[in-house]
Scaffold this active site. Structure first.
Site, PDB file in Angstrom:
ATOM      1  N   GLU A  95       0.997  -0.837   0.103  1.00  0.00           N
ATOM      2  CA  GLU A  95      -0.134   0.221  -0.175  1.00  0.00           C
ATOM      3  C   GLU A  95       0.553   1.169   0.142  1.00  0.00           C
ATOM      4  O   GLU A  95       0.694   1.762   0.851  1.00  0.00           O
ATOM      5  CB  GLU A  95      -1.276  -0.294   1.470  1.00  0.00           C
ATOM      6  CG  GLU A  95      -1.490  -1.630   1.033  1.00  0.00           C
ATOM      7  CD  GLU A  95      -2.945  -1.150   1.820  1.00  0.00           C
ATOM      8  OE1 GLU A  95      -2.836  -0.224   3.455  1.00  0.00           O
ATOM      9  OE2 GLU A  95      -4.227  -1.919   1.397  1.00  0.00           O
ATOM     10  N   GLU A 103      -6.263  -8.565   0.029  1.00  0.00           N
ATOM     11  CA  GLU A 103      -6.354  -8.434   0.775  1.00  0.00           C
ATOM     12  C   GLU A 103      -8.036  -7.834   0.483  1.00  0.00           C
ATOM     13  O   GLU A 103      -8.381  -7.396  -0.160  1.00  0.00           O
ATOM     14  CB  GLU A 103      -6.016  -6.916   0.986  1.00  0.00           C
ATOM     15  CG  GLU A 103      -4.863  -7.119   1.689  1.00  0.00           C
ATOM     16  CD  GLU A 103      -3.741  -5.802   3.106  1.00  0.00           C
ATOM     17  OE1 GLU A 103      -5.048  -5.269   3.158  1.00  0.00           O
ATOM     18  OE2 GLU A 103      -2.846  -5.696   2.796  1.00  0.00           O
TER      19      GLU A 103
HETATM   20  C1  BGP Z   1      -4.411  -2.870   4.867  1.00  0.00           C
HETATM   21  C2  BGP Z   1      -2.878  -3.120   6.106  1.00  0.00           C
HETATM   22  C3  BGP Z   1      -2.931  -5.124   6.720  1.00  0.00           C
HETATM   23  C4  BGP Z   1      -4.323  -4.465   7.444  1.00  0.00           C
HETATM   24  C5  BGP Z   1      -5.822  -3.836   6.155  1.00  0.00           C
HETATM   25  C6  BGP Z   1      -6.920  -4.060   7.970  1.00  0.00           C
HETATM   26  O1  BGP Z   1      -4.531  -1.785   4.769  1.00  0.00           O
HETATM   27  O2  BGP Z   1      -2.623  -3.571   4.490  1.00  0.00           O
HETATM   28  O3  BGP Z   1      -2.031  -4.176   7.282  1.00  0.00           O
HETATM   29  O4  BGP Z   1      -4.316  -4.647   8.615  1.00  0.00           O
HETATM   30  O5  BGP Z   1      -5.522  -2.868   5.882  1.00  0.00           O
HETATM   31  O6  BGP Z   1      -7.117  -2.476   8.053  1.00  0.00           O
HETATM   32  P1  BGP Z   1      -6.725  -2.552   9.259  1.00  0.00           P
HETATM   33  O7  BGP Z   1      -5.742  -3.670  10.063  1.00  0.00           O
HETATM   34  O8  BGP Z   1      -6.698  -1.843  10.358  1.00  0.00           O
HETATM   35  O9  BGP Z   1      -8.246  -3.100  10.056  1.00  0.00           O
END
Ligand code: BGP
Length: 491
Positions: A183, A389
């Protein structure tokens, strides 16, 4: 369902949210180790007058859950077996850069770190899972920020080259799919972690947050990321053409819809896509530094200049595939100041999205937006796409029957996966779906355990207590059915 036979089904996690063992076997802190959640802009570092540098200064009143996380460092064999139990044929995690080069600027790698990942990747292969490995998932060694200012400094390209070369040499026989920077297009939203940037100045000006960075530093980091990404592709291909290198961008910003058909709002939506996604996607995939950036650089009052050699490097070394995260869509108009967090961008509420997740974090759910995103990306880049993701974080507790009836998660994956199938039917070359957080991990955004994404539950809580035991949620069985039938059970 349109899924090809060799479709990659699996899940994704990151070292810094899963492994814990933050100082074990020689590892030194990375950027996420000093934060309790990315969205809390309060890194545990302090200015030292004598050295004229920042140094580690954790806040004793805070619980840095990622330091132990869910103890994946010691439990990955057991966890990977649980993933294999769902039929995963692919699994994404990251290498914590600081396990291999603890401070980032050493000449020689740390053998203990290499041995750890060697075993983890062998284990994945033994269990029939293709490793999909992120080289840096918000994991720039802290020392590279405090000593060099991080990615705004071109020296980091050299350290990065050494690191990726070491990884490709050591793991290239086991790992074919590599992602560069997780990201990285969130650089301007989260400069400290996504950008790995720190402006090193005595913070006498107390109105500035400790992690403040100048726009010039952020654009310098942009410049260096473009060069480093192209070099990574070059190194991998020269070493072994069977290695495939992809970029990894947060693409929730692709499904940025205009509020109405007002032409000004249509243009705003276009600019939001460019400014948040394509400004990295275009150089990584098309090999160009986009012309539309010139206006933005003027407005930001920065100078960004690429040499002829750099432009050629970027042109000649585009990525092999495009991987991305997708959590949500958003709506814009000319008035709104776009905000955002780890989900992506957030603008105006979308009245057409009725399907709200029963959770306190308030991310809108838009499965159709995933189909839209896949189509836009494929039209623009004509590269194989990999969803690395997509998932839903819920506040859940284990029931008396020893499980969690996470119906909403089941519904969530079903709807998103149906839209992936529809996109493939539209002609998009989508190669895989890796669900985010198949096992509960520490939340990136808030640093909590309470926000759970897993098909597998982990007994650990926000205050740090818990047995770390694993339990199976009901969504585990549904995802297994979907994988076993290659999506057909959703018809
Ligand atoms: C993305 C990241 C992840 C992950 C996900 C969910 O931006 O790459 O690392 O954690 O988001 O976000 P969060 O954990 O804040 O709910």
């Amino acid at each position: 369902m349109a899924f090809p036979k060799d479709f990659m089904w699996g899940g994704a996690i990151a070292a810094n949210q899963y492994e814990g063992a933050w100082l074990e076997d020689g590892k030194q802190p990375n950027v996420t180790d000093v934060l309790v959640g990315i969205m809390n802009r309060d890194p545990g570092i302090a200015w030292n007058e004598e050295t004229g540098k920042y140094e580690l200064a954790l806040n004793p009143d805070k619980a840095y859950l990622s330091h132990e996380a869910v103890d994946g460092y010691h439990r990955y064999r057991e966890d990977l077996a649980l993933m294999a139990g769902m039929g995963f044929n692919a699994f994404r995690t990251s290498i914590a850069w600081g396990r291999i080069f603890p401070n980032g600027d050493e000449e020689e790698p740390n053998e203990a770190g290499l041995a750890f990942y060697d075993d983890m990747f062998s284990c994945m292969r033994e269990l029939g899972m293709e490793p999909v490995i992120t080289l840096s998932h918000y994991e720039t060694p802290l020392h590279l920020l405090t000593e060099y200012g991080g990615w705004s400094n071109p020296k980091l390209i050299e350290f990065w080259r050494r690191y990726v070369t070491t990884c490709f040499e050591r793991f290239g026989d086991k790992v074919k799919y590599w992602l560069t920077f997780n990201e990285v297009n969130a650089l301007f939203r989260m400069p400290f972690v996504a950008g790995g940037v720190l402006t090193i100045t005595n913070p006498a000006d107390v109105t500035k947050p400790v992690d403040s960075t100048t726009l010039q530093d952020q654009w310098d980091a942009y410049h260096n990321f473009l060069v480093a990404n192209a070099q990574t592709v070059k190194i991998a291909h020269e070493m072994d053409p069977s290695l495939k290198v992809g970029c990894m961008l947060t693409c929730s910003g692709v499904a940025t819809y205009p509020r109405d058909c007002n032409p000004v709002n249509i243009r705003c939506a276009l600019e939001a896509q460019r400014n948040n996604v394509f400004y990295f996607g275009d150089p990584f995939c098309l090999g160009i530094v986009p012309a539309y950036l010139k206006r933005r650089w003027r407005a930001d009052g920065v100078t960004v200049e690429f040499t002829e050699e750099e432009l050629e490097l970027i042109r000649e070394n585009t990525v092999d595939f495009f991987s991305f995260s997708y959590y949500r869509s958003t709506v814009v108009d000319a008035e709104i100041n776009l905000g955002g967090d780890t989900s992506g961008l957030s603008g105006i509420d979308n009245p057409f999205l009725v399907d709200k997740a029963p959770q306190p974090w308030g991310w809108p759910v838009d499965p159709d937006g995933l189909r839209y995103t896949l189509n836009v990306l494929y039209d623009r880049y004509h590269l194989p796409l990999l969803i690395v993701e997509n998932g839903v974080g819920l506040d859940e507790s284990l029931g008396e029957d020893g499980t969690i009836h996470d119906d909403f998660r089941v519904h969530y994956i079903e709807e998103h996966i149906k839209n992936v199938a529809a996109a493939i039917d539209d002609g998009v070359d989508c190669r895989g779906y890796l669900y985010w957080g198949p096992i509960d991990v520490v939340s990136a955004g808030t640093g909590e355990m309470k926000k759970r994404y897993g098909f597998v539950y982990v007994d650990r809580f926000n205050d740090g207590h818990g047995t770390l035991e694993r339990a199976i949620k009901q969504s585990y069985y549904r995802y297994k059915e979907i994988i076993e039938s290659n999506g057909a059970c959703l018809e």
